[in-house]
Design a protein around this motif. Structure first.
Motif, PDB file in Angstrom:
ATOM      1  N   VAL A  59      14.707  76.332  34.442  1.00  0.00           N
ATOM      2  CA  VAL A  59      15.207  76.632  33.093  1.00  0.00           C
ATOM      3  C   VAL A  59      14.811  75.510  32.134  1.00  0.00           C
ATOM      4  O   VAL A  59      14.341  75.763  31.021  1.00  0.00           O
ATOM      5  CB  VAL A  59      16.740  76.829  33.118  1.00  0.00           C
ATOM      6  CG1 VAL A  59      17.312  76.828  31.713  1.00  0.00           C
ATOM      7  CG2 VAL A  59      17.086  78.138  33.829  1.00  0.00           C
ATOM      8  N   ARG A  60      14.969  74.256  32.589  1.00  0.00           N
ATOM      9  CA  ARG A  60      14.598  73.136  31.721  1.00  0.00           C
ATOM     10  C   ARG A  60      13.110  73.167  31.402  1.00  0.00           C
ATOM     11  O   ARG A  60      12.696  72.944  30.258  1.00  0.00           O
ATOM     12  CB  ARG A  60      14.979  71.813  32.399  1.00  0.00           C
ATOM     13  CG  ARG A  60      14.530  70.567  31.655  1.00  0.00           C
ATOM     14  CD  ARG A  60      15.266  70.398  30.316  1.00  0.00           C
ATOM     15  NE  ARG A  60      14.822  69.236  29.605  1.00  0.00           N
ATOM     16  CZ  ARG A  60      15.557  68.132  29.415  1.00  0.00           C
ATOM     17  NH1 ARG A  60      16.785  68.079  29.858  1.00  0.00           N
ATOM     18  NH2 ARG A  60      15.074  67.106  28.752  1.00  0.00           N
ATOM     19  N   LEU A  61      12.300  73.461  32.427  1.00  0.00           N
ATOM     20  CA  LEU A  61      10.855  73.564  32.196  1.00  0.00           C
ATOM     21  C   LEU A  61      10.572  74.661  31.158  1.00  0.00           C
ATOM     22  O   LEU A  61       9.766  74.476  30.246  1.00  0.00           O
ATOM     23  CB  LEU A  61      10.130  73.869  33.511  1.00  0.00           C
ATOM     24  CG  LEU A  61       8.604  74.013  33.423  1.00  0.00           C
ATOM     25  CD1 LEU A  61       7.957  72.732  32.928  1.00  0.00           C
ATOM     26  CD2 LEU A  61       8.014  74.411  34.776  1.00  0.00           C
ATOM     27  N   GLY A  62      11.266  75.780  31.305  1.00  0.00           N
ATOM     28  CA  GLY A  62      11.094  76.875  30.354  1.00  0.00           C
ATOM     29  C   GLY A  62      11.499  76.486  28.947  1.00  0.00           C
ATOM     30  O   GLY A  62      10.852  76.859  27.969  1.00  0.00           O
ATOM     31  N   LEU A  63      12.573  75.718  28.844  1.00  0.00           N
ATOM     32  CA  LEU A  63      13.017  75.255  27.534  1.00  0.00           C
ATOM     33  C   LEU A  63      11.992  74.293  26.941  1.00  0.00           C
ATOM     34  O   LEU A  63      11.650  74.381  25.763  1.00  0.00           O
ATOM     35  CB  LEU A  63      14.375  74.560  27.663  1.00  0.00           C
ATOM     36  CG  LEU A  63      15.575  75.485  27.943  1.00  0.00           C
ATOM     37  CD1 LEU A  63      16.796  74.668  28.367  1.00  0.00           C
ATOM     38  CD2 LEU A  63      15.902  76.325  26.710  1.00  0.00           C
ATOM     39  N   GLU A  69      17.013  81.187  24.744  1.00  0.00           N
ATOM     40  CA  GLU A  69      18.384  81.684  24.654  1.00  0.00           C
ATOM     41  C   GLU A  69      19.456  80.602  24.661  1.00  0.00           C
ATOM     42  O   GLU A  69      20.567  80.853  24.229  1.00  0.00           O
ATOM     43  CB  GLU A  69      18.663  82.666  25.795  1.00  0.00           C
ATOM     44  CG  GLU A  69      17.993  83.991  25.559  1.00  0.00           C
ATOM     45  CD  GLU A  69      18.693  85.104  26.327  1.00  0.00           C
ATOM     46  OE1 GLU A  69      18.195  86.215  26.293  1.00  0.00           O
ATOM     47  OE2 GLU A  69      19.737  84.847  26.946  1.00  0.00           O
ATOM     48  N   VAL A  70      19.135  79.457  25.238  1.00  0.00           N
ATOM     49  CA  VAL A  70      20.111  78.367  25.244  1.00  0.00           C
ATOM     50  C   VAL A  70      19.454  77.121  24.656  1.00  0.00           C
ATOM     51  O   VAL A  70      18.232  77.027  24.583  1.00  0.00           O
ATOM     52  CB  VAL A  70      20.613  78.027  26.671  1.00  0.00           C
ATOM     53  CG1 VAL A  70      21.528  79.104  27.198  1.00  0.00           C
ATOM     54  CG2 VAL A  70      19.462  77.789  27.611  1.00  0.00           C
ATOM     55  N   ASP A  71      20.270  76.153  24.238  1.00  0.00           N
ATOM     56  CA  ASP A  71      19.674  74.924  23.741  1.00  0.00           C
ATOM     57  C   ASP A  71      19.399  73.982  24.911  1.00  0.00           C
ATOM     58  O   ASP A  71      19.925  74.152  26.007  1.00  0.00           O
ATOM     59  CB  ASP A  71      20.553  74.280  22.663  1.00  0.00           C
ATOM     60  CG  ASP A  71      21.921  73.938  23.184  1.00  0.00           C
ATOM     61  OD1 ASP A  71      21.999  73.060  24.064  1.00  0.00           O
ATOM     62  OD2 ASP A  71      22.903  74.540  22.722  1.00  0.00           O
ATOM     63  N   LEU A  94      26.832  77.633  30.220  1.00  0.00           N
ATOM     64  CA  LEU A  94      25.675  78.290  29.602  1.00  0.00           C
ATOM     65  C   LEU A  94      26.099  79.174  28.440  1.00  0.00           C
ATOM     66  O   LEU A  94      25.432  79.217  27.411  1.00  0.00           O
ATOM     67  CB  LEU A  94      24.909  79.122  30.637  1.00  0.00           C
ATOM     68  CG  LEU A  94      23.959  78.359  31.541  1.00  0.00           C
ATOM     69  CD1 LEU A  94      23.232  79.326  32.455  1.00  0.00           C
ATOM     70  CD2 LEU A  94      22.941  77.546  30.739  1.00  0.00           C
ATOM     71  N   ALA A  95      27.200  79.864  28.613  1.00  0.00           N
ATOM     72  CA  ALA A  95      27.679  80.739  27.534  1.00  0.00           C
ATOM     73  C   ALA A  95      27.986  79.906  26.293  1.00  0.00           C
ATOM     74  O   ALA A  95      27.685  80.312  25.171  1.00  0.00           O
ATOM     75  CB  ALA A  95      28.909  81.517  27.988  1.00  0.00           C
ATOM     76  N   HIS A 130      26.521  77.350  25.388  1.00  0.00           N
ATOM     77  CA  HIS A 130      25.265  76.860  24.815  1.00  0.00           C
ATOM     78  C   HIS A 130      24.355  77.983  24.312  1.00  0.00           C
ATOM     79  O   HIS A 130      23.260  77.705  23.833  1.00  0.00           O
ATOM     80  CB  HIS A 130      24.498  76.035  25.861  1.00  0.00           C
ATOM     81  CG  HIS A 130      24.959  74.624  25.969  1.00  0.00           C
ATOM     82  ND1 HIS A 130      24.577  73.655  25.079  1.00  0.00           N
ATOM     83  CD2 HIS A 130      25.792  74.007  26.843  1.00  0.00           C
ATOM     84  CE1 HIS A 130      25.133  72.499  25.416  1.00  0.00           C
ATOM     85  NE2 HIS A 130      25.877  72.689  26.483  1.00  0.00           N
ATOM     86  N   SER A 131      24.781  79.217  24.480  1.00  0.00           N
ATOM     87  CA  SER A 131      23.912  80.333  24.098  1.00  0.00           C
ATOM     88  C   SER A 131      23.841  80.455  22.585  1.00  0.00           C
ATOM     89  O   SER A 131      24.858  80.535  21.920  1.00  0.00           O
ATOM     90  CB  SER A 131      24.440  81.643  24.676  1.00  0.00           C
ATOM     91  OG  SER A 131      24.168  81.692  26.043  1.00  0.00           O
ATOM     92  N   GLN A 132      22.622  80.456  22.099  1.00  0.00           N
ATOM     93  CA  GLN A 132      22.452  80.645  20.661  1.00  0.00           C
ATOM     94  C   GLN A 132      22.488  82.122  20.327  1.00  0.00           C
ATOM     95  O   GLN A 132      23.042  82.556  19.347  1.00  0.00           O
ATOM     96  CB  GLN A 132      21.113  80.039  20.222  1.00  0.00           C
ATOM     97  CG  GLN A 132      21.156  78.523  20.264  1.00  0.00           C
ATOM     98  CD  GLN A 132      19.786  77.931  20.514  1.00  0.00           C
ATOM     99  OE1 GLN A 132      18.831  78.641  20.798  1.00  0.00           O
ATOM    100  NE2 GLN A 132      19.699  76.626  20.398  1.00  0.00           N
ATOM    101  N   GLN A 133      21.859  82.860  21.211  1.00  0.00           N
ATOM    102  CA  GLN A 133      21.789  84.305  20.980  1.00  0.00           C
ATOM    103  C   GLN A 133      22.089  84.916  22.323  1.00  0.00           C
ATOM    104  O   GLN A 133      21.433  84.613  23.315  1.00  0.00           O
ATOM    105  CB  GLN A 133      20.391  84.666  20.476  1.00  0.00           C
ATOM    106  CG  GLN A 133      19.668  85.719  21.273  1.00  0.00           C
ATOM    107  CD  GLN A 133      18.154  85.618  21.102  1.00  0.00           C
ATOM    108  OE1 GLN A 133      17.597  84.614  20.712  1.00  0.00           O
ATOM    109  NE2 GLN A 133      17.492  86.706  21.419  1.00  0.00           N
ATOM    110  N   LYS A 134      23.101  85.724  22.365  1.00  0.00           N
ATOM    111  CA  LYS A 134      23.498  86.259  23.661  1.00  0.00           C
ATOM    112  C   LYS A 134      22.735  87.530  24.017  1.00  0.00           C
ATOM    113  O   LYS A 134      22.355  88.280  23.156  1.00  0.00           O
ATOM    114  CB  LYS A 134      25.008  86.522  23.674  1.00  0.00           C
ATOM    115  CG  LYS A 134      25.790  85.236  23.452  1.00  0.00           C
ATOM    116  CD  LYS A 134      27.241  85.399  23.830  1.00  0.00           C
ATOM    117  CE  LYS A 134      27.953  84.054  23.736  1.00  0.00           C
ATOM    118  NZ  LYS A 134      29.316  84.122  24.234  1.00  0.00           N
TER     119      LYS A 134
END
Lengths: 359, 359
Positions: free
Chosen positions: A296-300, A307-309, A351-352, A354-358
């Motif tokens: 997930v961090r790599l994807g970010l 979807e998350v910060d 995670l919820a 931190h979600s910018q857009q759910k």
């Protein structure tokens, strides 16, 4: 933060993602080892001597708090339960060595948790300062500022030839250990991590996995630190580490670029599935959580996932530690299944948040 | 539905989840085989004879449309591309046998797609009627209503001793094939499916996997149908199948209950992770999609998962078929990777459309 907040929180400023090279470097840490003159090292000191050391360090704290412009929370380790001690260790606020014999040990933690004074660890005093990202100068400056006050008020063991005297010979001289925490999925995936770990000793550096499962590094998380403290100036030690880290960062980015180019679809799939698993799993063990989190961090960092910060990484990393799960549940006697169930729940909650857009 | 809508849609009323026993039974289907007297069976007929059969059936359609109170869309199979033919087969609207030689073949499909008349399949006419859930009587009544009109206007091959004459001896007599589509994750997981498949032949029934990967049934989807068409009345055939299905449904529910009781956390984890994978994967192959979908459907039926409605199952089931993905992309020449990428995208879209509460 107060003691209760420190124990409860899973968000720490030195794991935030605003900073230098935070796509690869999670955090940087400086640790200075210091001892009081003519007092046996903690391993050989009796309780009254340990108590006296603690009292002396506490006496300097007002001046340190003023110089650092923030409050410090003194946590007497003998007042903590074994679980609470584990929580502080897992949050990397104190060392395992400090927690081992809590009697007359203390962790004095700054309000922003960036600075920690460990009293009666292997040495009488260990000054630990950390910062987010690739940033060794600021924590070094902070540690030296604290050290200046310490040395102006206490009599510190220093030898003109040897430098600072320490309980372990590996810390002799500068008493400086500089550590950089790295996330290296690219080098792990392209199998280049071993050659880097292999070269490190020749450079006077040690590469270790941050969370190890046997010999494998869970979640592609590593720490690299100086091995030598004697015979080099503090600047030389830091420069040597900085150069090595800069090289590793460049290699890691190259490896990620190659992955993103040649395995784009597979990489995106892996990243999003990992996010989906963290988002929806009902059972998560510690190791799998780190692995999913790594993708997930790599994807970010590659901007594949929006979807998350990015700060969610550090928060999940801390919140998902078994000690933190047990602390939250107020029980050390959870079954593995129950721990994994609560961990999955906690990861979803973080995670919820931190979600910018759910969705 | 018009021809274009039939080819494009992934939602069919006979896969909806309002109905009897839809927690286990997806759909029920009746198929009657009929042939015109004194005309060679399609496999032996020449083009002019096939064309004449088609013309005769088309001539009866106005009366059938009136009796069924809905329009029928006649699709001439020779006008379809091979891909379009695959789409109709994959949507289970026509049989593979009908698509094999499209020349002078026709599928006459009711507006609600519940009734299909296949012209010049193995037999001159196959009347196919289906309904959602465990419901054999209504499609049987509908098929017989259509058959009545056919027989009142056309000369159907019928022998007083043998019954309806058919191209294949396995359809002789009633010409009736009744099929029930089942989702049996409980019996698969508890490894009871084999014994059921083993008993079936003794009951004159056949159990087959709906989507087979070698010998394994992908997605725990099965069909059970009568093997015997001769020597029993239509009612006897249906009653026999109904009894067997009722038994299987009871066993399946018992198995699910045991799973939900003894493996609650593991089951929830599997269900939610499967949902997460369908929701977020960027590459999905056909088989994995069915497997994930099976867990999601089980989760929906056990009320473990509330984020999507149950009709999402049928829609994803259809929309994720490779033929449907290729049709959507308007290309039969997609790479496997591209197909899997588009499938994942399509699955996400369908699920998003079905989400009651996102995130």
């Amino acid at each position: 933060m107060t003691k209760a907040e420190i124990l409860k929180s899973s968000h720490f400023p030195w794991l935030e993602t605003e900073g230098t090279d935070t796509d690869v470097v999670l955090a940087s840490r400086i640790r200075l080892a210091r001892n009081l003159k003519d007092v046996p090292f903690p391993g050989r000191a009796d309780f009254s001597q340990l108590a006296a050391v603690r009292e002396q360090v506490e006496g300097v704290m007002p001046a340190i708090a003023q110089a650092m412009d923030q409050d410090f929370e003194g946590i007497q380790l003998e007042e903590l339960s074994p679980l609470e001690l584990s929580v502080l260790v897992d949050k990397r606020l104190i060392s395992p060595a400090l927690a081992k014999n809590p009697q007359h040990r203390e962790a004095i933690i700054s309000a922003d948790t960036r600075a920690v004074l460990m009293v009666n660890e292997d040495d009488h005093l260990r000054i630990q300062c950390q910062a987010a990202g690739f940033e060794l100068d600021k924590p070094m400056a902070a540690a030296l500022r604290i050290d200046d006050i310490i040395e102006s008020q206490l009599d510190i063991a220093f030898d003109e030839t040897m430098g600072y005297l320490t309980a372990l010979p590996t810390n002799l001289g500068t008493g400086l250990r500089a550590i950089v925490y790295l996330h290296l999925p690219g080098l792990v995936f392209t199998k280049n991590i071993q050659s880097i770990a292999g070269i490190a000793p020749q450079l006077g550096l040690a590469v270790r996995s941050l969370f190890s499962d046997g010999k494998e590094a869970s979640g592609c998380l590593y720490e690299i630190s100086n091995q030598l403290t004697l015979g080099f100036s503090e600047k030389e030690i830091l420069d040597n580490l900085k150069n090595a880290v800069a090289e590793i960062v460049a290699h890691e980015r190259k490896a990620r670029k190659a992955l993103a180019l040649y395995m784009k679809d597979q990489l995106e799939d892996k990243v999003w599935r990992s996010y989906g698993a963290l988002r929806y799993a009902r059972l998560l063990n510690e190791k799998e959580t780190l692995e999913l989190l790594s993708w997930v961090r790599l994807g970010l960092d590659l901007r594949l996932l929006g979807e998350v910060d990015r700060d969610s990484f550090g928060d999940v990393l801390i919140a998902s530690r078994t000690s933190c799960i047990q602390y939250l549940a107020d029980s050390e006697n959870l079954s593995k299944n129950e721990t994994d169930r609560l961990r999955a729940e906690q990861v979803r909650n973080v995670l919820a948040a931190h979600s910018q857009q759910k969705g």
